[in-house]
Design a protein around this motif. Structure first.
Motif, PDB file in Angstrom:
ATOM      1  N   LYS A 113      27.167  -6.946 -27.683  1.00  0.00           N
ATOM      2  CA  LYS A 113      26.702  -6.423 -28.967  1.00  0.00           C
ATOM      3  C   LYS A 113      25.389  -5.662 -28.809  1.00  0.00           C
ATOM      4  N   TYR A 114      25.130  -4.822 -29.781  1.00  0.00           N
ATOM      5  CA  TYR A 114      23.899  -4.034 -29.774  1.00  0.00           C
ATOM      6  C   TYR A 114      22.696  -4.961 -29.716  1.00  0.00           C
ATOM      7  N   HIS A 115      21.735  -4.651 -28.834  1.00  0.00           N
ATOM      8  CA  HIS A 115      20.554  -5.504 -28.729  1.00  0.00           C
ATOM      9  C   HIS A 115      19.276  -4.754 -29.106  1.00  0.00           C
ATOM     10  N   GLY A 116      19.154  -3.531 -28.667  1.00  0.00           N
ATOM     11  CA  GLY A 116      17.942  -2.765 -28.977  1.00  0.00           C
ATOM     12  C   GLY A 116      17.895  -1.498 -28.157  1.00  0.00           C
ATOM     13  N   GLU A 117      16.877  -0.697 -28.419  1.00  0.00           N
ATOM     14  CA  GLU A 117      16.749   0.512 -27.610  1.00  0.00           C
ATOM     15  C   GLU A 117      15.336   1.043 -27.644  1.00  0.00           C
ATOM     16  N   ARG A 122      22.531   1.352 -34.695  1.00  0.00           N
ATOM     17  CA  ARG A 122      21.330   1.989 -34.159  1.00  0.00           C
ATOM     18  C   ARG A 122      20.397   2.445 -35.285  1.00  0.00           C
ATOM     19  N   PRO A 123      19.076   2.235 -35.093  1.00  0.00           N
ATOM     20  CA  PRO A 123      18.140   2.699 -36.118  1.00  0.00           C
ATOM     21  C   PRO A 123      18.128   4.226 -36.173  1.00  0.00           C
ATOM     22  N   GLU A 124      17.953   4.730 -37.377  1.00  0.00           N
ATOM     23  CA  GLU A 124      18.048   6.176 -37.567  1.00  0.00           C
ATOM     24  C   GLU A 124      17.051   6.946 -36.701  1.00  0.00           C
ATOM     25  N   LEU A 125      15.841   6.396 -36.575  1.00  0.00           N
ATOM     26  CA  LEU A 125      14.813   7.142 -35.842  1.00  0.00           C
ATOM     27  C   LEU A 125      15.135   7.297 -34.348  1.00  0.00           C
ATOM     28  N   ARG A 126      16.163   6.558 -33.879  1.00  0.00           N
ATOM     29  CA  ARG A 126      16.532   6.651 -32.459  1.00  0.00           C
ATOM     30  C   ARG A 126      17.779   7.511 -32.243  1.00  0.00           C
ATOM     31  N   CYS A 127      18.392   7.949 -33.345  1.00  0.00           N
ATOM     32  CA  CYS A 127      19.694   8.609 -33.199  1.00  0.00           C
ATOM     33  C   CYS A 127      19.618  10.063 -32.754  1.00  0.00           C
ATOM     34  N   ASP A 128      18.419  10.523 -32.416  1.00  0.00           N
ATOM     35  CA  ASP A 128      18.301  11.890 -31.907  1.00  0.00           C
ATOM     36  C   ASP A 128      18.837  11.982 -30.479  1.00  0.00           C
ATOM     37  N   LYS A 129      19.019  10.837 -29.860  1.00  0.00           N
ATOM     38  CA  LYS A 129      19.565  10.841 -28.496  1.00  0.00           C
ATOM     39  C   LYS A 129      20.847  10.032 -28.451  1.00  0.00           C
ATOM     40  N   VAL A 130      21.714  10.380 -27.514  1.00  0.00           N
ATOM     41  CA  VAL A 130      22.968   9.638 -27.395  1.00  0.00           C
ATOM     42  C   VAL A 130      23.029   8.870 -26.079  1.00  0.00           C
ATOM     43  N   MET A 131      23.860   7.857 -26.092  1.00  0.00           N
ATOM     44  CA  MET A 131      24.037   7.022 -24.911  1.00  0.00           C
ATOM     45  C   MET A 131      24.848   7.785 -23.863  1.00  0.00           C
ATOM     46  N   ASP A 132      24.504   7.554 -22.610  1.00  0.00           N
ATOM     47  CA  ASP A 132      25.244   8.192 -21.522  1.00  0.00           C
ATOM     48  C   ASP A 132      26.625   7.539 -21.389  1.00  0.00           C
TER      49      ASP A 132
END
Ligand code: ATP
Ligand code: MG
Ligand code: ZN
Ligand code: MG
Length: 463
Positions: free
Chosen positions: A12-16, A95-105
């Motif tokens: 599950k999602y933990h953080g970023e 994912r928090p909105e402020l982090r969504c400018d980047k995508v996961m590899d």
């Protein structure tokens, strides 16, 4: 973990952060750290090399400098692409909105497997109260002392406090943080207390709190919203139940937060983890840790006799981090000309890039260059490279996080943090020890100028 039988439903999602996204396993104390930003155009081989560099850097550079017990370098894993794609879809809405400018590899299938440091592996069954984990990103804990500095204010106000004004102006945050790293790194319990209290009031990306591996306190996605200190107090109440009785309804929430901060302070100043009986590390960095003029810590208290008596030398994990941060002894203003010296040399001898280990490999030989750099500038490229390497290592230490994970322990256990009451088993780690890119130095130089100029403009009212 069987790599060929990976199932996204087990994670599950933990953080970023800015560079990676982390998922945790539902049953085991493990996390997967997956890099962000599209490596679409880079080959799987390059992605693999990149992640290997991260592990090597942690293992051969940061671990020897910061101490074996604090650093978990993890291992590179090659994941099925199908699993990574499903996982990416699954975590997207968390994912928090402020982090969504980047995508996961989702192209390389490479990841990093690490212990889940928000948990205490052997804890569970003993106590019904799950471990609490406090993650602090302390940032730079000293005032630069280099003779290359051109702006006097850099010797008086710390980088974090100056940067706050710049971030506010650029809309990164809506409110100024009153946290000052110099207070946290002071080794004085009073100043550390104030620093931690200010982190709780305005966590930004410098404080996160987990309970049983779940995030329970951090900055709000909506930057205008205050963090919920009352919710945090409710979470903490069962861990500090005696203080309910003690204060008898008299601001009990405050008493709980107070004790919570004390526990964090004691853990930070201790030898590392409660399972080892090693001598706590006392590092005599200076007679008394300097003060930042922008810190809200009351100036008169610094001169107060009681404070001076209580002033302690900085010990433990923060002393380790500060020592490594201080490898940056020329400041970016002294480093930038050396960077240009290296660039000029490489232009003439491009093949030397490998020998000088500009982009790694990060092995013992790289570490040698960091450790055995001449102290005086002899005009050589070796000196310049050594200082640039040291600067980058210091940058990593300025950007790392400390995790303090603790849980109540039984009275008769010897593994404990000796406090009045209650007592806790705890463990401390340092994470996020990625190498900072050599190419980033010109940017750092420009950013430094911008931050300092903005600070001077915004704090020195026009005549
Ligand atoms: P930054 O933007 O600070 O550079 P990053 O992108 O490099 O961050 P990390 O800080 O390594 O990424 O990881 C992001 C978050 O994931 C951390 O702040 C932490 O909360 C969580 N995390 C990372 N590693 C672990 C771990 N081993 N155990 C538990 N949580 C972890
Ligand atoms: Mg981080
Ligand atoms: Zn400061
Ligand atoms: Mg990082």
């Amino acid at each position: 973990m069987e790599l060929d039988k990976m199932d996204e439903n087990d994670w599950k999602y933990h953080g970023e952060g800015n560079k990676s996204l982390v998922v945790s396993h539902l049953q085991h104390c493990r996390v997967l750290r997956l890099l962000k930003f599209p490596s679409e155009d880079s080959t799987a081989e390059q992605a693999f090399r990149h992640i290997l560099n991260i592990v090597d850097y942690s293992k051969y550079v940061m671990k020897p400098l910061l101490g074996e017990k604090y650093v978990h370098s993890g291992e590179v894993v090659k994941l099925p692409l199908d699993f990574v794609r499903q996982l990416s879809l699954k975590v997207q809405q968390e994912r928090p909105e402020l982090r969504c400018d980047k995508v996961m590899d989702t192209f390389s299938g490479c990841g990093l497997c690490l212990p889940n440091l928000t948990q205490l592996p052997l804890h569970h069954l003993r106590d019904h109260r799950p471990p609490i984990c406090v993650e602090i990103k302390p940032k730079c804990g000293f005032l630069p002392f280099s003779r290359h500095i051109t702006k006097e204010c850099k010797r008086k106000v710390c980088r974090f406090c100056m940067h706050q004004h710049y971030k506010l102006a650029n809309g990164k945050w809506k409110r100024l943080s009153r946290y000052c790293p110099l207070d946290l790194f002071s080794g004085s319990k009073q100043r550390m207390y104030v620093a931690l209290k200010n982190l709780l009031e305005e966590p930004q990306n410098n404080l996160k709190i987990f309970k049983g591996g779940e995030l329970i306190f951090s900055c709000k996605d909506d930057a205008k919203q205050q963090p919920e200190l009352n919710d945090l107090i409710q979470h903490l109440r069962p861990y500090f139940s005696h203080s309910n009785g003690l204060y008898n309804g008299h601001q009990p929430g405050k008493a709980i937060l107070n004790e919570f901060i004390q526990v964090i302070c004691s853990a930070l100043l201790s030898g590392g983890d409660s399972n080892r009986s090693g001598e706590p590390r006392k590092v005599h960095l200076s007679e008394s840790r300097p003060h930042c003029e922008a810190s809200p810590f009351p100036r008169d208290l610094l001169r107060n006799a009681k404070y001076i008596v209580e002033e302690k030398k900085l010990m433990g994990v923060l002393a380790k981090i500060l020592q490594v941060q201080m490898l940056d002894n020329l400041d970016i203003e002294g480093i930038y000309p050396l960077y240009k010296r290296v660039e000029q040399y490489l232009e003439e001898f491009p093949k030397e890039r490998n020998r000088l280990q500009i982009d790694g490999p990060y092995n013992e030989s790289f570490m040698d260059k960091v450790k055995n750099c001449p102290t005086e500038d002899d005009g050589s490229v070796e000196y310049a490279v050594g200082k640039v390497h040291q600067y980058r290592v210091a940058m990593t230490a300025k950007d790392c996080s400390v995790m303090i994970t603790f849980a109540p322990c039984e009275e008769d256990e010897e593994q404990q943090l000796k406090l009045e009451k209650p007592r806790f088993t705890y463990s401390i780690s340092i994470l996020d020890l990625d190498p900072k890119p050599y190419e980033g130095i010109p940017h750092q130089y420009k950013l430094d100028t911008k931050i300092v100029n903005y600070y001077l403009r915004s704090t020195q009212a026009p005549p």
